[in-house]
Write a protein that holds these residues in place. Structure first.
Motif, PDB file in Angstrom:
ATOM      1  N   VAL A 228       0.859  -1.179   0.000  1.00 27.52           N
ATOM      2  CA  VAL A 228       0.000   0.000   0.000  1.00 27.52           C
ATOM      3  C   VAL A 228       0.893   1.226   0.000  1.00 27.52           C
ATOM      4  O   VAL A 228       1.744   1.391   0.876  1.00 27.52           O
ATOM      5  N   GLU A 229       0.715   2.082  -0.991  1.00 30.78           N
ATOM      6  CA  GLU A 229       1.468   3.331  -1.061  1.00 30.78           C
ATOM      7  C   GLU A 229       0.523   4.489  -0.770  1.00 30.78           C
ATOM      8  O   GLU A 229      -0.516   4.640  -1.410  1.00 30.78           O
ATOM      9  N   ALA A 230       0.907   5.296   0.225  1.00 36.05           N
ATOM     10  CA  ALA A 230       0.055   6.423   0.627  1.00 36.05           C
ATOM     11  C   ALA A 230      -0.008   7.469  -0.471  1.00 36.05           C
ATOM     12  O   ALA A 230       0.953   7.678  -1.213  1.00 36.05           O
ATOM     13  N   GLY A 231      -1.150   8.126  -0.551  1.00 33.15           N
ATOM     14  CA  GLY A 231      -1.288   9.282  -1.422  1.00 33.15           C
ATOM     15  C   GLY A 231      -1.247  10.536  -0.587  1.00 33.15           C
ATOM     16  O   GLY A 231      -0.621  10.588   0.469  1.00 33.15           O
ATOM     17  N   SER A 232      -1.946  11.569  -1.034  1.00 29.00           N
ATOM     18  CA  SER A 232      -1.917  12.850  -0.334  1.00 29.00           C
ATOM     19  C   SER A 232      -3.053  13.010   0.667  1.00 29.00           C
ATOM     20  O   SER A 232      -3.023  13.904   1.492  1.00 29.00           O
ATOM     21  N   LYS A 233      -4.046  12.127   0.610  1.00 30.49           N
ATOM     22  CA  LYS A 233      -5.212  12.292   1.455  1.00 30.49           C
ATOM     23  C   LYS A 233      -5.028  11.616   2.807  1.00 30.49           C
ATOM     24  O   LYS A 233      -4.313  10.642   2.944  1.00 30.49           O
ATOM     25  N   HIS A 234      -5.734  12.169   3.781  1.00 23.12           N
ATOM     26  CA  HIS A 234      -5.849  11.567   5.101  1.00 23.12           C
ATOM     27  C   HIS A 234      -7.003  10.572   5.009  1.00 23.12           C
ATOM     28  O   HIS A 234      -8.166  10.958   4.886  1.00 23.12           O
ATOM     29  N   GLU A 235      -6.709   9.268   5.067  1.00 22.51           N
ATOM     30  CA  GLU A 235      -7.737   8.264   4.815  1.00 22.51           C
ATOM     31  C   GLU A 235      -7.369   6.934   5.465  1.00 22.51           C
ATOM     32  O   GLU A 235      -6.223   6.721   5.887  1.00 22.51           O
ATOM     33  N   VAL A 236      -8.365   6.057   5.545  1.00 19.61           N
ATOM     34  CA  VAL A 236      -8.161   4.695   6.035  1.00 19.61           C
ATOM     35  C   VAL A 236      -8.579   3.747   4.923  1.00 19.61           C
ATOM     36  O   VAL A 236      -9.711   3.828   4.421  1.00 19.61           O
ATOM     37  N   VAL A 237      -7.667   2.860   4.527  1.00 20.51           N
ATOM     38  CA  VAL A 237      -7.930   1.990   3.387  1.00 20.51           C
ATOM     39  C   VAL A 237      -7.689   0.532   3.766  1.00 20.51           C
ATOM     40  O   VAL A 237      -7.027   0.229   4.769  1.00 20.51           O
ATOM     41  N   ARG A 238      -8.199  -0.353   2.952  1.00 22.31           N
ATOM     42  CA  ARG A 238      -7.954  -1.788   3.066  1.00 22.31           C
ATOM     43  C   ARG A 238      -7.576  -2.323   1.684  1.00 22.31           C
ATOM     44  O   ARG A 238      -7.905  -1.705   0.661  1.00 22.31           O
ATOM     45  N   VAL A 239      -6.908  -3.471   1.678  1.00 22.14           N
ATOM     46  CA  VAL A 239      -6.563  -4.130   0.423  1.00 22.14           C
ATOM     47  C   VAL A 239      -7.484  -5.340   0.249  1.00 22.14           C
ATOM     48  O   VAL A 239      -7.597  -6.177   1.152  1.00 22.14           O
ATOM     49  N   VAL A 240      -8.133  -5.409  -0.885  1.00 26.83           N
ATOM     50  CA  VAL A 240      -8.960  -6.566  -1.227  1.00 26.83           C
ATOM     51  C   VAL A 240      -8.141  -7.448  -2.179  1.00 26.83           C
ATOM     52  O   VAL A 240      -7.701  -6.992  -3.233  1.00 26.83           O
ATOM     53  N   ALA A 241      -7.907  -8.703  -1.779  1.00 23.60           N
ATOM     54  CA  ALA A 241      -7.146  -9.648  -2.592  1.00 23.60           C
ATOM     55  C   ALA A 241      -8.096 -10.718  -3.116  1.00 23.60           C
ATOM     56  O   ALA A 241      -8.892 -11.282  -2.355  1.00 23.60           O
ATOM     57  N   THR A 242      -8.015 -10.989  -4.424  1.00 25.35           N
ATOM     58  CA  THR A 242      -8.883 -11.989  -5.050  1.00 25.35           C
ATOM     59  C   THR A 242      -8.027 -13.008  -5.770  1.00 25.35           C
ATOM     60  O   THR A 242      -7.238 -12.661  -6.658  1.00 25.35           O
ATOM     61  N   ALA A 243      -8.158 -14.279  -5.367  1.00 30.15           N
ATOM     62  CA  ALA A 243      -7.403 -15.382  -5.970  1.00 30.15           C
ATOM     63  C   ALA A 243      -8.314 -16.150  -6.926  1.00 30.15           C
ATOM     64  O   ALA A 243      -9.468 -16.442  -6.601  1.00 30.15           O
ATOM     65  N   THR A 244      -7.773 -16.469  -8.099  1.00 30.41           N
ATOM     66  CA  THR A 244      -8.512 -17.229  -9.099  1.00 30.41           C
ATOM     67  C   THR A 244      -7.710 -18.473  -9.465  1.00 30.41           C
ATOM     68  O   THR A 244      -6.603 -18.368  -9.988  1.00 30.41           O
ATOM     69  N   THR A 245      -8.241 -19.655  -9.168  1.00 27.85           N
ATOM     70  CA  THR A 245      -7.535 -20.913  -9.439  1.00 27.85           C
ATOM     71  C   THR A 245      -7.635 -21.261 -10.920  1.00 27.85           C
ATOM     72  O   THR A 245      -8.493 -20.726 -11.640  1.00 27.85           O
ATOM     73  N   PRO A 246      -6.756 -22.157 -11.400  1.00 27.71           N
ATOM     74  CA  PRO A 246      -6.850 -22.591 -12.812  1.00 27.71           C
ATOM     75  C   PRO A 246      -8.208 -23.182 -13.156  1.00 27.71           C
ATOM     76  O   PRO A 246      -8.632 -23.154 -14.320  1.00 27.71           O
ATOM     77  N   GLU A 247      -8.923 -23.713 -12.156  1.00 32.59           N
ATOM     78  CA  GLU A 247     -10.247 -24.294 -12.409  1.00 32.59           C
ATOM     79  C   GLU A 247     -11.340 -23.238 -12.422  1.00 32.59           C
ATOM     80  O   GLU A 247     -12.508 -23.551 -12.652  1.00 32.59           O
ATOM     81  N   GLY A 248     -10.960 -21.974 -12.140  1.00 35.95           N
ATOM     82  CA  GLY A 248     -11.927 -20.895 -12.165  1.00 35.95           C
ATOM     83  C   GLY A 248     -12.549 -20.561 -10.829  1.00 35.95           C
ATOM     84  O   GLY A 248     -13.430 -19.699 -10.748  1.00 35.95           O
ATOM     85  N   LYS A 249     -12.084 -21.197  -9.756  1.00 34.21           N
ATOM     86  CA  LYS A 249     -12.611 -20.892  -8.434  1.00 34.21           C
ATOM     87  C   LYS A 249     -12.071 -19.545  -7.977  1.00 34.21           C
ATOM     88  O   LYS A 249     -10.885 -19.260  -8.113  1.00 34.21           O
ATOM     89  N   VAL A 250     -12.937 -18.685  -7.417  1.00 31.57           N
ATOM     90  CA  VAL A 250     -12.560 -17.341  -6.987  1.00 31.57           C
ATOM     91  C   VAL A 250     -12.742 -17.227  -5.480  1.00 31.57           C
ATOM     92  O   VAL A 250     -13.815 -17.548  -4.950  1.00 31.57           O
ATOM     93  N   ILE A 251     -11.681 -16.789  -4.791  1.00 30.53           N
ATOM     94  CA  ILE A 251     -11.734 -16.567  -3.345  1.00 30.53           C
ATOM     95  C   ILE A 251     -11.187 -15.175  -3.063  1.00 30.53           C
ATOM     96  O   ILE A 251     -10.117 -14.814  -3.549  1.00 30.53           O
ATOM     97  N   SER A 252     -11.918 -14.383  -2.263  1.00 29.08           N
ATOM     98  CA  SER A 252     -11.485 -13.025  -1.934  1.00 29.08           C
ATOM     99  C   SER A 252     -11.376 -12.852  -0.427  1.00 29.08           C
ATOM    100  O   SER A 252     -12.070 -13.523   0.339  1.00 29.08           O
TER     101      SER A 252
END
Length: 520
Positions: free
Chosen positions: A254-278
């Motif tokens: 996470v790289e900060a910008g200029s704003k005063h804020e609270v952020v989260r990172v959403v990670a989404t994994a996609t398997t070769p079979e097409g299964k999606v987990i976030s």
């Protein structure tokens, strides 16, 4: 004749392996192998991984494989199952025989047999014992897949003899995506100078781990990242196409910008079979700008030290700073100090609460009221409303922030006091001390902090007894005063035997008391 046979780990390994191992509950049982020594079968005993091999030699040449006697097959390892699911197990067995004696099991001699493979060597498979030390001629150990996938060539070695088996391990199926704790939960904005140095970074690394049902990492799965909510902060990956690594781990920055804020990172994994987990990370706060002029203050722990003519009297000096939003400046900001007389620690660094302290010491006294100044680089408000709100749009300019105050170098020497009637039953004591200022001459100041003022009355009553004794404090309100005044109400007795008298006694911390009397 007994002896020991040294086991050497073979360098053989399989070129292709990926990321998970497992057991198959429908696997076939291990083949029942006949033995010339049925009362002493091989066991799962031996040194654990990382133990020392058994050293020594034997007069009997060793050949390892499956079975013994006429059914012996050289160069193979018996496995209870050759196809394993992720996280599964297989019992491995190998026999040590004397090829020159009709392939009879070598018994009565302590043999050490080692196992190696790509998965074992990389820690993605474990053995219940390795090397295995036996005297029965049959060595057994349990193989457990723990993160490997594909084919794993397992090789057993005893001396110069080798045997092997290929295990097919199914690819792990990811079931859980875990967000680990960010390296920094609070980071500094990137467009404000002085806040992206070591100790106050403007970025935070967030790791995620993809695991299977056995909590082993799943390797080689593609992952995408995004910031929530969208703002000035951004998220980056070390790779253009991030994938989970050997332990199922993948990282985002996470790289900060200029704003005063609270952020989260959403990670989404996609398997070769097409299964999606976030999954979503813990919050990362972008806050703590540089100090703002109206949120910068200096404080003194004693404005009235007994310091005139004395070297080394100490006074604590503290600074508190916050940014335009009122957030405490979290470190990595230096505050500088000066004084017009005495000596002061030249600087301090703000801590996580936006505070730091230094010490002023009396030195070569020449000023009655020396000035102490704290300053740093920050910003000053220009225009705008509701500037404490993150969504506000206010204008600031870079500026040197400066706060000054004075203290009094008072003295316990020759304290003076006088009593007077302020009207009616009210009587006041005024006390002061004269000190010499090298630039302005004699100066009248309040006696030093800790000086007590006590009233005594004969043939009369002090109306409020709690006011009969007072102590001069350490506050700034006395800095420019030329005396300290304490007042009480006294009522003479109705028919006193002697004239009623009021007495005041002023006692400085390190000097002689001063007194005054008054007839009521």
């Amino acid at each position: 004749m007994s002896g020991k046979i040294l086991a050497r780990v073979s360098a053989l390994s399989l070129a292709v392996f990926l990321a998970a191992c497992g057991g198959d509950e429908n696997s076939a049982p291990i083949v029942n192998v006949s033995s010339d020594n049925p009362t002493n079968p091989g066991t799962d005993t031996g040194q654990q991984d990382g133990g020392d091999s058994t050293d020594g030699s034997s007069s009997t040449p060793v050949t390892i494989g499956i079975g013994n006697g006429s059914s012996f097959i050289s160069g193979q390892v018996q496995a209870s199952a050759k196809t394993l699911s992720s996280g599964g197990t297989a019992l491995l067995e190998v026999s040590a025989v004397d090829a020159s004696n009709s392939n009879k099991l070598i018994t009565g001699e302590e043999l050490s047999i080692s196992f190696t493979s790509s998965c074992i060597d990389s820690g993605k498979a474990q053995l219940s014992a390795n090397p295995v030390t036996v005297s029965s001629g049959v060595a057994r150990t349990t193989y457990t897949a723990a993160g490997c996938s594909g084919q794993d060539l397992v090789t057993a070695t005893s001396g110069s003899s080798e045997a092997s088996v290929v295990l097919d391990i199914e690819t792990a199926v990811p079931v859980t995506f875990i967000a680990l704790t960010p390296s920094h939960t609070s980071i500094a904005p990137t467009n404000i100078s002085g806040n992206s140095q070591e100790g106050r970074p403007a970025s935070s690394t967030v790791q995620f781990q993809l695991i299977d049902k056995d909590e082993n990492g799943v390797e080689g799965v593609s992952v995408a990242f995004e910031i929530f909510p969208a703002g000035s902060a951004s998220v980056l990956s070390a790779d253009s196409e991030p994938q989970t690594g050997a332990d199922g781990l993948v990282s985002a920055v996470v790289e900060a910008g200029s704003k005063h804020e609270v952020v989260r990172v959403v990670a989404t994994a996609t398997t070769p079979e097409g299964k999606v987990i976030s999954t979503t990370s813990a919050p990362v706060a972008v806050n703590s700008y540089i100090p703002e002029d109206s949120n910068f203050s200096i404080s003194i722990d004693n404005f009235l030290p007994n310091a005139m003519g004395i070297d080394g009297v100490q006074v604590g000096v503290s600074v508190n700073a916050a940014d335009r939003y009122g957030n405490a400046i979290r470190g990595n900001t230096i505050i500088n100090f000066t004084t017009s007389n005495g000596a002061i620690t030249p600087d301090c660094e703000l801590d996580g609460n936006g505070s730091c302290s230094v010490t002023w010491r009396s030195l070569n006294t020449r000023e009655a009221r020396p000035r102490i100044t704290a300053y740093t680089q920050g910003e000053k408000y220009l225009s705008g409303t509701d500037c404490d709100l993150p969504s506000s749009s206010c204008d600031y300019e870079f500026a040197t922030l400066l706060q000054s105050t004075r203290i009094v170098q008072s003295s316990s020497d020759e304290v003076q006091v006088s009593l007077s009637n302020a009207g009616g039953t009210t009587y006041c004591a005024s006390t002061f001390v004269n000190v010499f200022d090298q630039e302005t001459g004699s100066q009248q100041v309040v006696p030093p902090s800790g000086t007590t003022v006590d009233f005594e009355v004969t043939d009369g009553t002090i109306v409020n007894e709690s006011q009969a004794s007072k102590t001069i404090g350490t506050g700034s309100k006395y800095v420019y005063d030329i005396e300290y005044q304490a007042c009480i109400d006294v009522v003479p007795d109705a028919a006193p035997a002697n004239p009623p008298t009021l007495k005041v006694i002023v006692t400085p911390p390190n000097g002689d008391p001063a007194e005054d009397y008054l007839l009521l």
